[in-house]
Write an enzyme that holds these catalytic residues in place. Structure first.
Site, PDB file in Angstrom:
ATOM      1  N   SER A 164       0.818  -1.216   0.000  1.00 43.49           N
ATOM      2  CA  SER A 164       0.000   0.000   0.000  1.00 43.49           C
ATOM      3  C   SER A 164       0.851   1.265   0.000  1.00 43.49           C
ATOM      4  CB  SER A 164      -0.914   0.004   1.233  1.00 43.49           C
ATOM      5  OG  SER A 164      -0.140  -0.013   2.419  1.00 43.49           O
ATOM      6  N   LYS A 165       2.126   1.137   0.373  1.00 46.70           N
ATOM      7  CA  LYS A 165       2.988   2.316   0.482  1.00 46.70           C
ATOM      8  C   LYS A 165       3.328   2.931  -0.874  1.00 46.70           C
ATOM      9  CE  LYS A 165       3.273   2.209   4.977  1.00 46.70           C
ATOM     10  NZ  LYS A 165       2.666   3.257   5.818  1.00 46.70           N
ATOM     11  N   ASP A 166       3.099   2.194  -1.966  1.00 47.72           N
ATOM     12  CA  ASP A 166       3.266   2.797  -3.295  1.00 47.72           C
ATOM     13  C   ASP A 166       2.401   4.039  -3.423  1.00 47.72           C
ATOM     14  OD1 ASP A 166       4.867   0.665  -3.909  1.00 47.72           O
ATOM     15  OD2 ASP A 166       3.607  -0.119  -5.517  1.00 47.72           O
TER      16      ASP A 166
END
Length: 346
Positions: free
Chosen positions: A47-49
């Protein structure tokens, strides 16, 4: 993207729009309908993208980032990988201060993506000069032309999920979601998604997951930072020993704490039952969902979405290693043993 050829200009165009997949076997004894937002489908497998791309492009838009600049960040691994990925595409230098609790797999991945990595001791206070928070601050002060992302205290962390994860879940459930279950580390994922969903329907329950050894649950309930809550734990990217301003505690209805061992085995169970190879924090989210269910949080009409933040490949030396699990004492009360499923042909 060249739509005529269905060719993407670069990997960054694949960030977001991750699938929602029904959980069938692992939730068969729970009341309600359950589906998982699989963030490993992002190109950087987490999710950090979303926040890496959003924050960096906002910095570019405001003229804060210029070609050849250096991006610095504090990370347990996933944000660092995403920032390194965006940096190599956009032509920035990348320096990452990483907790020693991060798996060897994650650290090796960061180096492979071209980042310079500083591995900092995990079990020191946040204000200790050796902590990854303080190391990142020092490097930012020392390096001209550097930008410190500072995800724990950056409101853009929340905004990224308000503009992407929240709308995606609302659309994918046709607005029928009743509960969101998500882990809280920096707090950006749960807070941004919650803000969007609550604007659409204030009755949606936002159920947070915290770790034993973290201060978030007690702070949410009492408004007090209790350092006596802090002790070492193994789950990466979950909980905190400080209060991140990127967490909107008002948008979260409840917190549930989970233990290291339970989270590890829940991740393994997801692989065996649903074919989902997810990370340690995803296992924590799954076990937290089970605890909420056991407390009667859901009924037959509940439509629950759980966010699985990353991919299991980043934990091969940890929760998917029988050796590591045994060293932690996690195999003592479980019969699962990979060696029983392996036959050596001679």
């Amino acid at each position: 993207m060249r739509e005529d050829l269905q060719v993407y200009d670069n990997i960054l165009q694949l960030v977001g729009n991750t699938p929602l997949i029904s959980l069938n076997k692992i939730t068969k004894d729970f009341k309600g309908k359950f589906s998982a937002k699989i963030e490993a489908f992002n190109p950087g497998n987490s999710s950090k993208d979303r926040i890496a791309l959003y924050i960096i492009e906002e910095a570019e838009r405001k003229g804060i980032l210029k070609p050849g600049d250096t991006i610095i960040e504090t990370t347990s691994g996933n944000t660092g990988f995403s920032i390194a990925m965006v940096s190599c595409i956009k032509g920035y230098n990348c320096i990452l201060a990483v907790s020693s609790k991060s798996s060897r797999d994650k650290i090796d991945m960061l180096k492979t993506m071209g980042a310079k990595v500083y591995v900092c001791p995990a079990n020191v206070p946040a204000d200790d000069p050796r902590s990854y928070y303080e190391v990142a601050k020092r490097l930012h002060q020392e390096i001209d032309g550097s930008v410190y992302i500072n995800q724990y205290f950056n409101q853009l962390n929340i905004d990224a999920h308000f503009h992407s994860t929240g709308p995606e879940i609302w659309k994918q459930t046709e607005g029928k979601i009743t509960h969101l279950v998500a882990c809280s580390g920096t707090g950006g994922t749960i807070s941004g998604t919650a803000r969007f969903l609550k604007e659409k329907n204030p009755n949606i329950k936002i159920l947070g997951i915290d770790a034993f050894g973290s201060v978030l649950k007690k702070y949410h309930e009492t408004g007090k930072f209790d350092k006596d809550e802090i002790y070492p734990y193994r789950i990466e990217g979950l909980g905190k020993n400080l209060i991140p301003s990127a967490t909107d505690f008002k948008s979260i209805d409840r917190f549930m704490k989970v233990a290291d061992e339970d989270a590890a085995h829940a991740a393994r169970e997801l692989a065996r039952t649903e074919g989902l190879f997810v990370g340690y924090t995803s296992g924590a989210a799954m076990h937290g969902l089970k605890l909420y269910s056991e407390e009667g949080e859901f009924d037959k009409d509940s439509n629950v979405v759980i966010i699985f933040p990353d991919h299991g490949s980043r934990y091969m030396s940890k929760i998917y290693s029988d050796e590591w699990m045994t060293e932690q004492g996690f195999m003592d009360n479980h019969t699962a043993n990979a060696e029983m499923d392996i036959e050596i042909v001679k």
